[in-house]
Design an enzyme around this catalytic site. Sequence first.
Site, PDB file in Angstrom:
ATOM      1  CE1 TYR A 201      -4.233  -1.519   0.192  1.00 34.27           C
ATOM      2  CE2 TYR A 201      -3.382  -2.751   2.063  1.00 34.27           C
ATOM      3  CZ  TYR A 201      -4.361  -2.548   1.116  1.00 34.27           C
ATOM      4  OH  TYR A 201      -5.468  -3.358   1.080  1.00 34.27           O
TER       5      TYR A 201
ATOM      6  CD  GLU B  22      -9.661  -2.737   2.222  1.00 37.73           C
ATOM      7  OE1 GLU B  22      -9.241  -3.908   2.023  1.00 37.73           O
ATOM      8  OE2 GLU B  22      -9.765  -1.884   1.317  1.00 37.73           O
TER       9      GLU B  22
ATOM     10  CG  ASP C 142     -16.134  -9.064  -1.187  1.00 39.14           C
ATOM     11  OD1 ASP C 142     -16.473  -8.205  -2.019  1.00 39.14           O
ATOM     12  OD2 ASP C 142     -15.471 -10.074  -1.485  1.00 39.14           O
ATOM     13  CG  MET C 143     -16.682  -4.517  -3.643  1.00 34.86           C
ATOM     14  SD  MET C 143     -15.745  -3.443  -4.741  1.00 34.86           S
ATOM     15  CE  MET C 143     -14.212  -3.275  -3.830  1.00 34.86           C
TER      16      MET C 143
ATOM     17  CD  GLU D 170      -6.376   3.438  -4.787  1.00 35.67           C
ATOM     18  OE1 GLU D 170      -5.442   3.669  -5.582  1.00 35.67           O
ATOM     19  OE2 GLU D 170      -6.327   3.739  -3.588  1.00 35.67           O
TER      20      GLU D 170
ATOM     21  CD  GLU E  27      -4.125  -5.363  -9.687  1.00 32.51           C
ATOM     22  OE1 GLU E  27      -4.723  -4.711  -8.794  1.00 32.51           O
ATOM     23  OE2 GLU E  27      -2.913  -5.239  -9.922  1.00 32.51           O
TER      24      GLU E  27
END
Length: 846
Positions: free
Chosen positions: A447, A510, A537-538, A553, A562
């Site tokens: 990160y 997140e 998890d979104m 992002e 990804e």
Amino acid sequence: MPRHPIAFSLPYPLPTLPTKARPEPSPLQQSISNVLSSTDYDLVSLPLTNELWQDRWEKLCLRSPPEEDENGENQENVNEERERIDLEADVWRRDGGLKRNEVNVTRLEESQAVITTAAEWLELDSPDEGIRFDSELALRSEMAQALYLSLPVLIIPAPSLANRDYLPSYARAISNLLQMGGSSAFTQISIRIPISDPVELITQGPAQTLPSLHSILPQQQQQQQQQQRDSTTNKHKRMSSLSTRPTSMHQNQLQQLINQSNSTSNGSTMNHQNLRIASSSANSTMSSKSIASITGDPSSTWEMWDCIRTLCNYHPRLSVTLDLTNPLPPSVGALARWTAEPVKYIWLPAGSFIPNAKGYPVLSKACQAFLRGMGKQNPTYVLHGTTIQKHTAGGPNAYLQYVRHITSQPSSSNGLPHSADEFTSGYADYLQAPLQPLMDDLGSATYDIFERDPVKYRQYEEAITLALADLPADQKHVVTVVGAGRGPLVACTLRALTRSNRKANVYAVEKNANAFITLQERKAIEWGDQVEIFFGDMRNVDVPEKCDIMVSELLGSFGDNELSPECLDGAMRFLKPTGISIPTSYTAHVAPISSSKLFHDVHQPSRPAGATETPYVVMMSQVNLISGDGGGTSGRCGEKVQQCWQFEHPRRDLILDASGAPLTNTHNTRSSRHVFHIPHAATLHGLAGYFEAHLYSNVGLSIHPDNAHRVSPEMFSWFPLYFPLKESLYLPSGCELEVNLWRLCDSRGKKIWYEWAVESYLSVTQNNSTQSTSNINGNLTPNGSRHVSLSGGGQPSPLMDAPFSPGFNPNSNNQPNQSINTEINRIKIGQTSLHNPGGQHSWVGL
């Protein structure tokens, strides 16, 4: 900027052999020490052997012609002497080895800071089989000495362009040299390849009509024949003692036909029975020079190197010494080929320099630019002949000072800003496996690297600001950041709210439990009640309300590699019907590349099975993008870098399940087909993948090599994606490369992978003539450079004749009473297998 090593070529006479025992320094050690201490040179270059070695080799391996032998009463003595020498020669062939007085370097202490060159007179590609084999034995003796002294490199002279037919023999000998010493061998082998062939440069010029090209053919042939005679005279005046094997009946008959053809038709190779026989005066270099004269691609010297390294299987101890004695090719594309090759040394003779107005030696602007471009490979420059006073001012050190000056000027080696060097150091041409963002949690250090790119977040902040400005000012809005990581996009959102003078509830989602701790810390210390954070998890977590703007992002080097499409599909339920996604869309792009280093690295035995069918993220440095702009001969070809596919968010046309997620993932599969023009001969080692993202309004992100400097200049967060090939593919000048790419998923929607394959084609132009049946002369011309004559009807072979083949009639197109219709077709010349079928070697998990 790193200091490039520069070597001084010791002039003759070279230091004598040691006369005192160790530890007394030898004359060579003293000479090296004096050069390095009194000048700014880093290394010294000298031949490993001397003329005594050549004298002995010629005595053992070459025999006088019969007319020079003694006759009469001396014949018996001559025969006895010949037998004695033959015995000595066979003992040498069996045992090998050099003598002390034949070498210039004898001690281990002398091997420090030294670059050695092999004997110039050896001919590994001689037309004489005996000379080839004995030259190889001699070179093995020199290599054995280099290995014994742990010399860093042995530079071997280039093969002769006139002996192109025997280049595989040269390459085979080099391959065997690389096996000496076993896996622990230290000494590198570097082939001294000329930057160009002067004859090829002269003959290429502007495109000419066919008759005028044929009119210069005899002069070219005479020049080449004279070069061959001069080469033979200078190197070998006598016949090889091994070339005494009887010729076969077929060879005798063939030679008789050639002689008859030459005597009756002045070199024509078509006899009365239409038998096609190569002219004895022709050689293989004629073809490449003629092609260059039409296509404008001087590639013979590079092709020579490509053959050697391919037959040596890209050996890691094999490199190029690029010799700049000859003029540089005028084509930037022809020069760019060398940026993808392992150029470890650049040979700069004093004759390569030109005098400036004051008489000091300088290099042409083109040569300066080329050397700066090669700086990313950190080559060693070998200055040769600087003591012969070729220029009136400056003296011997002027060459060193000038090269030191131009190689110390900074140049971006990978298109990234110099400010990024701190973060990208060590990543050049390093193969990195793409991230598995849904299967693996990133570490804080990863990160941290991503967050150090100020350009990316400046672009995101600008996009969020513009999106907020388009929303009503008198309402409170909702902004949701999905995949928040350690919170950089959350910080961007808060700054954008201030800049746009808008109010909003900010939510951050997140799934990384460890990164979520950082979010908790930042909320407690920095953000307070401005931000609400949610763990999960979104694709299945719930948030209090739908948002006006969703920010993410999740982009990879190829845009979607990804799994940004799959992740955002699951998060679209967060958006209001009129909501905005940032980014709104992104595209994948592809281009063919050549890179010896990447190809060698991906084929290392230490890599797991399937490594050559796995895409890698690479900061590309020693890479050459080999495609060109324009339609090519056939007009089928597209841009230099071509778009594969696009993803847009949000998508309103999907079939959703009860939770608001897409029912299947088939809508995210893609396929693309591309046709690239290859203007210069090259070896294809893989494909480079890039992406561009439209964040919002006129704000975007790009690593597209032609657009990045305009869209998001100096951004370094993403490196390109490298799709390797299992086998390299040679592409001739002017050919077309067809690339097929697929993005696929399994039936359960749990895996995503890429498959790829390429094919190569040669464009051919066929003139369909209407004329009397008694004289049919169709003409099939691949890429305008090969001409085919027909004999007796039927379909012609498109590769039957090389350019200027004596069997080709230059007037065949000028027949009266005929009309010509031109058709452009393609001939397939190469293909790879399908890479990564079914995702068996590489996939990204959902």
